[in-house]
Design an enzyme around this catalytic site. Structure first.
Site, mmCIF file in Angstrom:
data_model
loop_
_atom_site.group_PDB
_atom_site.id
_atom_site.type_symbol
_atom_site.label_atom_id
_atom_site.label_comp_id
_atom_site.label_asym_id
_atom_site.label_seq_id
_atom_site.Cartn_x
_atom_site.Cartn_y
_atom_site.Cartn_z
ATOM 1 N N ARG A 88 32.722 31.958 35.971
ATOM 2 C CA ARG A 88 32.191 33.242 35.512
ATOM 3 C C ARG A 88 31.200 33.064 34.364
ATOM 4 O O ARG A 88 30.266 33.863 34.208
ATOM 5 C CB ARG A 88 33.346 34.158 35.090
ATOM 6 C CG ARG A 88 32.933 35.615 34.803
ATOM 7 C CD ARG A 88 34.171 36.477 34.580
ATOM 8 N NE ARG A 88 33.853 37.890 34.418
ATOM 9 C CZ ARG A 88 33.899 38.538 33.252
ATOM 10 N NH1 ARG A 88 34.252 37.895 32.143
ATOM 11 N NH2 ARG A 88 33.613 39.835 33.191
ATOM 12 N N ILE A 114 28.806 43.118 34.072
ATOM 13 C CA ILE A 114 29.642 42.342 34.983
ATOM 14 C C ILE A 114 31.058 42.871 34.819
ATOM 15 O O ILE A 114 31.554 43.010 33.701
ATOM 16 C CB ILE A 114 29.548 40.826 34.666
ATOM 17 C CG1 ILE A 114 30.430 40.008 35.627
ATOM 18 C CG2 ILE A 114 29.890 40.517 33.230
ATOM 19 C CD1 ILE A 114 30.273 38.488 35.452
ATOM 20 N N SER A 115 31.695 43.222 35.910
ATOM 21 C CA SER A 115 33.005 43.884 35.852
ATOM 22 C C SER A 115 34.082 42.959 35.291
ATOM 23 O O SER A 115 33.957 41.729 35.330
ATOM 24 C CB SER A 115 33.428 44.350 37.242
ATOM 25 O OG SER A 115 32.549 45.323 37.745
ATOM 26 N N LYS A 116 35.146 43.567 34.799
ATOM 27 C CA LYS A 116 36.307 42.805 34.343
ATOM 28 C C LYS A 116 36.842 41.942 35.485
ATOM 29 O O LYS A 116 36.876 42.391 36.640
ATOM 30 C CB LYS A 116 37.438 43.736 33.906
ATOM 31 C CG LYS A 116 37.190 44.579 32.683
ATOM 32 C CD LYS A 116 38.421 45.424 32.414
ATOM 33 C CE LYS A 116 38.260 46.294 31.184
ATOM 34 N NZ LYS A 116 39.492 47.074 30.921
ATOM 35 N N PRO A 117 37.317 40.720 35.192
ATOM 36 C CA PRO A 117 37.947 39.922 36.249
ATOM 37 C C PRO A 117 39.070 40.654 36.965
ATOM 38 O O PRO A 117 39.211 40.542 38.185
ATOM 39 C CB PRO A 117 38.461 38.686 35.491
ATOM 40 C CG PRO A 117 37.539 38.555 34.323
ATOM 41 C CD PRO A 117 37.205 39.970 33.926
#
Length: 272
Positions: A88, A114-117
């Site tokens: 990431r 970028i979205s949260k994992p």
């Protein structure tokens, strides 16, 4: 003697024995309403092989991230393996690299994130639970609406046979292309276009996933979803509020299910 055939991309690491149980983490808990064991033992997660562009110093951080995802209720081993396989930190700006494996959304420019994992893993797991799979257990062709920096598209490429990822912002599309170019991923295709219109040339899709939320699911997405396929996207439920929606399409019709609250950027049309 002839050299062995060169593996295709993305290469897959078959090492199923590693258990992630980082210091200070709790044993994996079952998410209510999902399958999987409710045992208090740590989840046995396939080892994160760094199959994209291995950064050895990132492996412990990725391992902790994967264990935290398992602790939070992500049970699909293919999803956990995919999350552990992709670096990431290669998708965020240099100043944000120390935060790359934290469960937080990070800015990627042009007002996008970028979205949260945990959100990426949750949405892909939902897709896996309802989408059409091939004999190898992978999803069929997937449409990814909102490429952003390309991270989610690459994770999807680990669990799907083919990914079409569409982005409406030219600068982000170019950033994603730059991020993916050295990875040589044959089954992920990046498209500059209006995500609200989907990508009819690749339809029908076994699964559709979106990283932006509107007032309603576009008709084009439903039309491009295969019978037996599943769509996962945020949708507005009230002014300033969003929730995840799961849409399952069959020959009898379309079933929509509203799940937990989420917070995504707004879905917009056109190319800019």
């Amino acid at each position: 003697m002839a050299a062995p055939p060169r593996p295709g991309f993305p290469a897959r690491i078959h090492n199923m024995g590693k258990t992630y149980n980082a210091p200070g983490t709790r044993p994996a808990a079952r998410r209510p309403g999902t399958g999987g064991s409710s045992s208090s033992a740590p989840v046995s997660v396939p080892e994160a092989g760094g199959v994209m562009m291995p950064g050895r110093d990132s492996i412990p951080a990725r391992a902790r991230m994967v264990q935290q995802l398992a602790d939070s209720g992500i049970r699909d081993l293919q999803v956990l393996r995919a999350m552990g396989a992709v670096d990431r930190h290669r998708f965020v700006d240099g100043a944000l690299v120390p935060q790359a494996y934290e469960d937080t959304a990070l800015p990627i420019g042009l007002g996008q994130t970028i979205s949260k994992p945990s959100v990426v893993a949750r949405m892909i797991e939902l897709l896996m639970q309802g989408g059409l799979r091939g004999p190898d257990g992978k999803l069929g062709r997937v449409l990814d609406v909102g490429t952003g920096c390309g991270y989610q598209a690459v994770v999807l490429g680990q669990v799907a046979s083919e990914v079409y990822s569409i982005e409406r912002l030219r600068d982000l599309h170019e950033k994603a292309r730059a991020n993916l170019r050295p990875m040589r991923i044959a089954n992920v295709h990046l498209i500059l276009g209006d995500g609200m219109a989907g990508f009819a040339k690749g339809a029908p899709y076994a699964g559709i996933i979106a990283a932006a939320g509107g007032e309603a699911i576009p008709d084009a997405w439903i039309e491009q979803l295969a019978y037996g396929g599943r769509l996962v996207a945020p949708i507005a439920t009230a002014p300033g509020q969003q929730a995840l929606m799961v849409v399952d399409r069959s020959r009898q019709g379309v079933q929509q299910t509203i799940l937990e609250a989420v917070n995504f950027v707004p879905l917009k049309s056109g190319v800019a």
